[in-house]
Design a protein around this motif. Structure first.
Motif, PDB file in Angstrom:
ATOM      1  N   THR A  78      18.490  14.827  -9.534  1.00 45.19           N
ATOM      2  CA  THR A  78      19.369  14.515  -8.404  1.00 45.19           C
ATOM      3  C   THR A  78      18.622  13.927  -7.204  1.00 45.19           C
ATOM      4  N   THR A  79      17.322  13.674  -7.359  1.00 43.30           N
ATOM      5  CA  THR A  79      16.561  13.093  -6.249  1.00 43.30           C
ATOM      6  C   THR A  79      17.073  11.690  -5.933  1.00 43.30           C
ATOM      7  N   PRO A  80      17.414  11.386  -4.684  1.00 44.92           N
ATOM      8  CA  PRO A  80      17.902  10.048  -4.343  1.00 44.92           C
ATOM      9  C   PRO A  80      16.761   9.043  -4.223  1.00 44.92           C
ATOM     10  N   TYR A  81      17.036   7.806  -4.597  1.00 47.66           N
ATOM     11  CA  TYR A  81      16.073   6.720  -4.500  1.00 47.66           C
ATOM     12  C   TYR A  81      16.747   5.478  -3.921  1.00 47.66           C
ATOM     13  N   THR A  82      15.952   4.647  -3.245  1.00 45.11           N
ATOM     14  CA  THR A  82      16.501   3.473  -2.584  1.00 45.11           C
ATOM     15  C   THR A  82      15.615   2.258  -2.776  1.00 45.11           C
ATOM     16  N   LEU A  83      16.230   1.102  -2.535  1.00 42.08           N
ATOM     17  CA  LEU A  83      15.552  -0.188  -2.472  1.00 42.08           C
ATOM     18  C   LEU A  83      15.709  -0.693  -1.059  1.00 42.08           C
ATOM     19  N   VAL A  84      14.594  -1.069  -0.427  1.00 42.53           N
ATOM     20  CA  VAL A  84      14.598  -1.435   0.996  1.00 42.53           C
ATOM     21  C   VAL A  84      14.303  -2.921   1.162  1.00 42.53           C
ATOM     22  N   ALA A  85      15.060  -3.582   2.024  1.00 49.00           N
ATOM     23  CA  ALA A  85      14.848  -4.990   2.346  1.00 49.00           C
ATOM     24  C   ALA A  85      14.309  -5.101   3.769  1.00 49.00           C
ATOM     25  N   VAL A  86      13.249  -5.920   3.928  1.00 51.45           N
ATOM     26  CA  VAL A  86      12.682  -6.190   5.258  1.00 51.45           C
ATOM     27  C   VAL A  86      12.463  -7.696   5.361  1.00 51.45           C
ATOM     28  N   PRO A  87      12.422  -8.246   6.573  1.00 46.77           N
ATOM     29  CA  PRO A  87      12.173  -9.697   6.723  1.00 46.77           C
ATOM     30  C   PRO A  87      10.780 -10.065   6.209  1.00 46.77           C
ATOM     31  N   ALA A  88      10.715 -11.202   5.526  1.00 49.58           N
ATOM     32  CA  ALA A  88       9.415 -11.658   5.026  1.00 49.58           C
ATOM     33  C   ALA A  88       8.613 -12.330   6.102  1.00 49.58           C
ATOM     34  N   VAL A 105      -7.914 -13.592   5.480  1.00 52.53           N
ATOM     35  CA  VAL A 105      -7.865 -12.802   6.708  1.00 52.53           C
ATOM     36  C   VAL A 105      -6.544 -12.039   6.750  1.00 52.53           C
ATOM     37  N   ARG A 106      -6.606 -10.894   7.364  1.00 52.81           N
ATOM     38  CA  ARG A 106      -5.385 -10.094   7.531  1.00 52.81           C
ATOM     39  C   ARG A 106      -4.650 -10.571   8.772  1.00 52.81           C
ATOM     40  N   ARG A 107      -3.357 -10.901   8.593  1.00 57.90           N
ATOM     41  CA  ARG A 107      -2.554 -11.409   9.692  1.00 57.90           C
ATOM     42  C   ARG A 107      -1.697 -10.335  10.352  1.00 57.90           C
ATOM     43  N   ARG A 108      -1.147  -9.450   9.578  1.00 61.43           N
ATOM     44  CA  ARG A 108      -0.291  -8.416  10.157  1.00 61.43           C
ATOM     45  C   ARG A 108      -0.013  -7.350   9.121  1.00 61.43           C
ATOM     46  N   ARG A 109       0.675  -6.311   9.550  1.00 60.45           N
ATOM     47  CA  ARG A 109       1.094  -5.225   8.666  1.00 60.45           C
ATOM     48  C   ARG A 109       2.586  -4.994   8.863  1.00 60.45           C
ATOM     49  N   ILE A 110       3.301  -4.861   7.761  1.00 58.57           N
ATOM     50  CA  ILE A 110       4.731  -4.590   7.793  1.00 58.57           C
ATOM     51  C   ILE A 110       4.959  -3.118   7.485  1.00 58.57           C
ATOM     52  N   THR A 111       5.680  -2.443   8.357  1.00 55.78           N
ATOM     53  CA  THR A 111       6.109  -1.067   8.111  1.00 55.78           C
ATOM     54  C   THR A 111       7.599  -0.981   8.405  1.00 55.78           C
ATOM     55  N   ASP A 112       8.223   0.081   7.942  1.00 57.17           N
ATOM     56  CA  ASP A 112       9.647   0.271   8.188  1.00 57.17           C
ATOM     57  C   ASP A 112       9.962   1.758   8.062  1.00 57.17           C
ATOM     58  N   PRO A 113      10.830   2.295   8.926  1.00 57.00           N
ATOM     59  CA  PRO A 113      11.166   3.725   8.826  1.00 57.00           C
ATOM     60  C   PRO A 113      11.790   4.108   7.488  1.00 57.00           C
ATOM     61  N   ALA A 114      12.368   3.131   6.789  1.00 56.47           N
ATOM     62  CA  ALA A 114      13.017   3.436   5.516  1.00 56.47           C
ATOM     63  C   ALA A 114      12.035   3.496   4.349  1.00 56.47           C
ATOM     64  N   PHE A 115      10.782   3.088   4.567  1.00 60.36           N
ATOM     65  CA  PHE A 115       9.796   3.159   3.489  1.00 60.36           C
ATOM     66  C   PHE A 115       9.502   4.614   3.132  1.00 60.36           C
ATOM     67  N   GLN A 161       0.871  -1.174   0.000  1.00 59.90           N
ATOM     68  CA  GLN A 161       0.000   0.000   0.000  1.00 59.90           C
ATOM     69  C   GLN A 161       0.909   1.224   0.000  1.00 59.90           C
ATOM     70  N   ASN A 162       1.079   1.783  -1.193  1.00 59.52           N
ATOM     71  CA  ASN A 162       2.185   2.703  -1.413  1.00 59.52           C
ATOM     72  C   ASN A 162       2.193   3.933  -0.503  1.00 59.52           C
ATOM     73  N   ARG A 163       1.158   4.736  -0.532  1.00 60.64           N
ATOM     74  CA  ARG A 163       1.176   5.971   0.261  1.00 60.64           C
ATOM     75  C   ARG A 163       0.925   5.722   1.746  1.00 60.64           C
ATOM     76  N   GLN A 164       0.552   4.500   2.087  1.00 58.20           N
ATOM     77  CA  GLN A 164       0.451   4.130   3.505  1.00 58.20           C
ATOM     78  C   GLN A 164       1.804   3.680   4.059  1.00 58.20           C
ATOM     79  N   ASN A 165       2.811   3.545   3.185  1.00 55.32           N
ATOM     80  CA  ASN A 165       4.138   3.060   3.595  1.00 55.32           C
ATOM     81  C   ASN A 165       4.008   1.757   4.379  1.00 55.32           C
TER      82      ASN A 165
END
Length: 324
Positions: free
Chosen positions: A314-324, A277-287, A258-262
């Motif tokens: 010159t806008t910086p962009y990143t790829l973020v890894a989180v535990p699955a 059913v919804r089990r959980r939500r993953i968020t991260d400060p780097a999103f 959910q993009n703008r929900q980070n």
């Protein structure tokens, strides 16, 4: 071969386009298990810097530790080593956006090109193998793609339709008049105008149907690939999937970006994908407005599209890894 137009195909063959994809899709996305450490013993990076100004949107991971990302800016494709974070442009863009993309077992990238349709790119040489322009109403926004051994399925965010490229013997690409146009019906309620409707796409756990998230409505649909009839997936009292974007299926677990929900909502689905059913939500400060998701060695990888930041060279962009 450079096909340029698509046309409807008989409904009788559409179920076959989905068959055989249940096991293969998951294996290609997940790769081998185990901790994410390089041969040197150093941990793999959790935040990977992408080229400034790149504007990533789609991501795909093949059988090895390499991710491919498409640019919303000029459409270039960037290949990054997940072990080190180092990467390079492998296909120069056509000057128009690349949105969702997937890599098949033959080293071909199937790229959704927004208003420019679809193209197939050799991941090694960067050469465009074929290009397709769907014959449909305008405007179009070819957004995301899901691969099965027999077809590549694409969503159109501005039109209530899916497209499919049927693959022939040995994965042969179709001619222009073999492209399938599948109108969506049933529970599908298309918001008019240039509003993002159909977005991420994958299959049901049993491999018999497709799942499509309708971004603006926040609704997940199960789509019959023979008829285009959709049924809203019953998620009980789970919140709407607002700004639903990329989808990743792992067994019966569905990850919905959910993009703008980070955030990434984690759903557990029934075998046929009709409920969950919804089990959980993953968020991260780097999103920072992540859009799509791929998995490798127990990690989810999400590109930050940064839609709330004005893009510049010159806008910086990143790829973020989180535990699955």
């Amino acid at each position: 071969m450079t096909p340029t137009h698509g046309s409807p195909a008989p409904a009788v063959g559409r179920r076959a386009l989905l068959a055989g994809g249940a096991a293969a899709a998951g294996a290609a996305l997940l790769g081998a298990g185990g901790p994410a450490h390089a041969a040197s013993g150093a941990p793999w990076p959790t935040v990977i810097r992408l080229p400034d100004g790149f504007r990533p949107e789609g991501i795909t991971v093949g059988g090895g530790p390499y991710a491919y990302l498409g640019s919303l800016g000029d459409g270039s494709v960037y290949r990054v080593d997940l072990r080190t974070g180092r990467g390079r442009i492998v296909s120069e863009g056509p000057g128009t956006p690349s949105v969702g993309l997937k890599l098949d077992g033959r080293g071909r990238l199937f790229v959704a090109g927004r208003g420019e349709g679809i193209r197939v790119v050799d991941a090694g040489s960067g050469r465009v193998l074929a290009a397709y322009r769907p014959a449909t109403a305008t405007p179009t926004f070819v957004n995301d793609v899901h691969l099965t051994p027999r077809a590549a399925w694409f969503t159109d965010s501005y039109q209530p339709v899916l497209y499919a490229l049927p693959l022939g013997r040995g994965g042969a690409l179709p001619a222009a008049d073999e492209m399938v146009r599948l109108p969506l019906g049933g529970d599908w309620n298309q918001a008019p105008g240039e509003v993002v409707n159909a977005n991420g796409i994958t299959r049901t756990p049993d491999g018999k149907a497709l799942l499509v998230v309708q971004s603006g409505a926040g609704v997940l649909h199960r789509v019959d690939p023979r008829t285009g009839v959709t049924r809203r997936v019953d998620l009980g009292d789970a919140p709407l999937l607002t700004n639903g974007d990329g989808l990743l299926l792992r067994g019966r677990t569905l990850y919905v970006v959910q993009n703008r929900q980070n955030a990434v909502d984690v759903l557990e689905l029934s075998a046929d994908g009709s409920s969950g059913v919804r089990r959980r939500r993953i968020t991260d400060p780097a999103f920072d407005v992540p859009t799509t998701v791929a998995a490798y060695r127990g990690r989810l990888y999400l590109p930050n599209a940064r839609f709330t930041t004005t893009p510049t060279p010159t806008t910086p962009y990143t790829l973020v890894a989180v535990p699955a």
